[in-house]
Design a protein around this motif. Structure first.
Motif, PDB file in Angstrom:
ATOM      1  N   ARG A  50       0.828  -1.207   0.000  1.00 50.61           N
ATOM      2  CA  ARG A  50       0.000   0.000   0.000  1.00 50.61           C
ATOM      3  C   ARG A  50       0.866   1.262   0.000  1.00 50.61           C
ATOM      4  O   ARG A  50       0.603   2.215  -0.737  1.00 50.61           O
ATOM      5  N   HIS A  51       1.910   1.258   0.819  1.00 48.57           N
ATOM      6  CA  HIS A  51       2.727   2.469   0.960  1.00 48.57           C
ATOM      7  C   HIS A  51       3.827   2.588  -0.096  1.00 48.57           C
ATOM      8  O   HIS A  51       4.239   3.703  -0.428  1.00 48.57           O
ATOM      9  N   ARG A  52       4.292   1.477  -0.641  1.00 49.25           N
ATOM     10  CA  ARG A  52       5.412   1.521  -1.584  1.00 49.25           C
ATOM     11  C   ARG A  52       5.028   1.310  -3.029  1.00 49.25           C
ATOM     12  O   ARG A  52       5.788   1.663  -3.928  1.00 49.25           O
ATOM     13  N   HIS A  66      -0.055   9.463  -1.360  1.00 52.08           N
ATOM     14  CA  HIS A  66      -0.358  10.710  -2.079  1.00 52.08           C
ATOM     15  C   HIS A  66      -1.836  11.070  -1.911  1.00 52.08           C
ATOM     16  O   HIS A  66      -2.181  12.240  -1.735  1.00 52.08           O
ATOM     17  N   MET A  67      -2.691  10.069  -1.971  1.00 53.28           N
ATOM     18  CA  MET A  67      -4.131  10.317  -1.792  1.00 53.28           C
ATOM     19  C   MET A  67      -4.415  10.883  -0.405  1.00 53.28           C
ATOM     20  O   MET A  67      -5.191  11.833  -0.269  1.00 53.28           O
ATOM     21  N   LEU A  68      -3.782  10.300   0.602  1.00 49.70           N
ATOM     22  CA  LEU A  68      -3.992  10.796   1.965  1.00 49.70           C
ATOM     23  C   LEU A  68      -3.511  12.241   2.090  1.00 49.70           C
ATOM     24  O   LEU A  68      -4.185  13.075   2.703  1.00 49.70           O
ATOM     25  N   PRO A  79     -10.141  10.718   2.199  1.00 47.95           N
ATOM     26  CA  PRO A  79     -10.309   9.942   3.432  1.00 47.95           C
ATOM     27  C   PRO A  79      -9.657   8.560   3.332  1.00 47.95           C
ATOM     28  O   PRO A  79      -9.590   7.962   2.253  1.00 47.95           O
ATOM     29  N   ARG A  80      -9.185   8.076   4.455  1.00 43.71           N
ATOM     30  CA  ARG A  80      -8.449   6.817   4.537  1.00 43.71           C
ATOM     31  C   ARG A  80      -9.197   5.649   3.884  1.00 43.71           C
ATOM     32  O   ARG A  80      -8.633   4.930   3.063  1.00 43.71           O
ATOM     33  N   ALA A  85      -9.591   2.735  -3.268  1.00 42.72           N
ATOM     34  CA  ALA A  85      -9.051   3.126  -4.571  1.00 42.72           C
ATOM     35  C   ALA A  85      -7.818   2.306  -4.959  1.00 42.72           C
ATOM     36  O   ALA A  85      -7.583   2.076  -6.149  1.00 42.72           O
ATOM     37  N   VAL A  86      -7.045   1.849  -3.984  1.00 40.64           N
ATOM     38  CA  VAL A  86      -5.822   1.090  -4.306  1.00 40.64           C
ATOM     39  C   VAL A  86      -6.015  -0.421  -4.138  1.00 40.64           C
ATOM     40  O   VAL A  86      -5.088  -1.199  -4.382  1.00 40.64           O
TER      41      VAL A  86
END
Length: 195
Positions: free
Chosen positions: A143-145, A151-153, A158-159, A165-166
């Protein structure tokens, strides 16, 4: 018989022959408390606004524990390093089992980041079995890499919306890395996820 533990404020006068041990040094706190109880003395728990600041214990016990802590420090450090290494080996074996095709760089990042000592990350918790720790660490890593999640956050999305979305990209990478698990349970109930 005197109570074994009393709660006092920081302003309460120090009992004669006692000293203060601040909270946060588990070895010393555990041993000072145990030895004070064994000696039939009272442990004074110092609290302010319902927050524990430390304990007051007899000076003789405090100095004995201080000496023991210094003597045993190398052995305790070695034992801690061995436990930490065993945890990472266990995580690595589980990671290889669940995700046999994970790229080497991603594998190392998951182990180094998700199981880092004192990080507070899911890999360090004792509350979740190792297979789930590994799964959650891999999901967080992807999710983070490997997605636009961060970028969305930062853009104010919203979380939960960013996670949705991902989700497809995340699932695609999980499958590329060789998982055969049905993860519908996770993606249908991410509200309870620690990630």
């Amino acid at each position: 018989m005197a109570p074994r533990e009393l709660v006092v404020s920081p302003n309460t006068p120090m009992p004669p022959g006692y000293t203060f041990l601040k909270k946060g040094i588990k070895y010393k706190t555990l041993h000072c408390r145990r030895l004070t109880h064994e000696a039939g003395k009272t442990v004074y728990r110092v609290e302010e606004n319902k927050k524990v600041l430390g304990i007051r214990v007899p000076k003789s016990i405090f100095f004995r524990v201080q000496s023991l802590a210094n003597e045993t420090l190398p052995a305790r450090r070695l034992a801690t390093e061995q436990r930490d290494a065993a945890l990472v080996r266990s995580a690595a074996a589980e990671l290889d089992h669940q995700f046999p095709d994970i790229p080497k760089v991603d594998r190392e990042n998951v182990l180094n980041h998700g199981f880092k000592k004192y990080s507070g990350r899911v890999g360090r918790t004792g509350q979740i079995p190792m297979p789930r720790k590994v799964l959650y660490a891999v999901i967080a890593h992807i999710r983070h890499r490997h997605t636009e999640y961060d970028h969305m956050l930062r853009d104010g999305i919203p979380r939960d919306e960013a996670r949705k979305a991902v989700q497809k990209r995340l699932q695609s990478i999980l499958h590329q890395w060789g998982t055969t698990q049905d993860l519908a349970w996770y993606f249908n109930d991410t509200q309870d996820s620690p990630l």
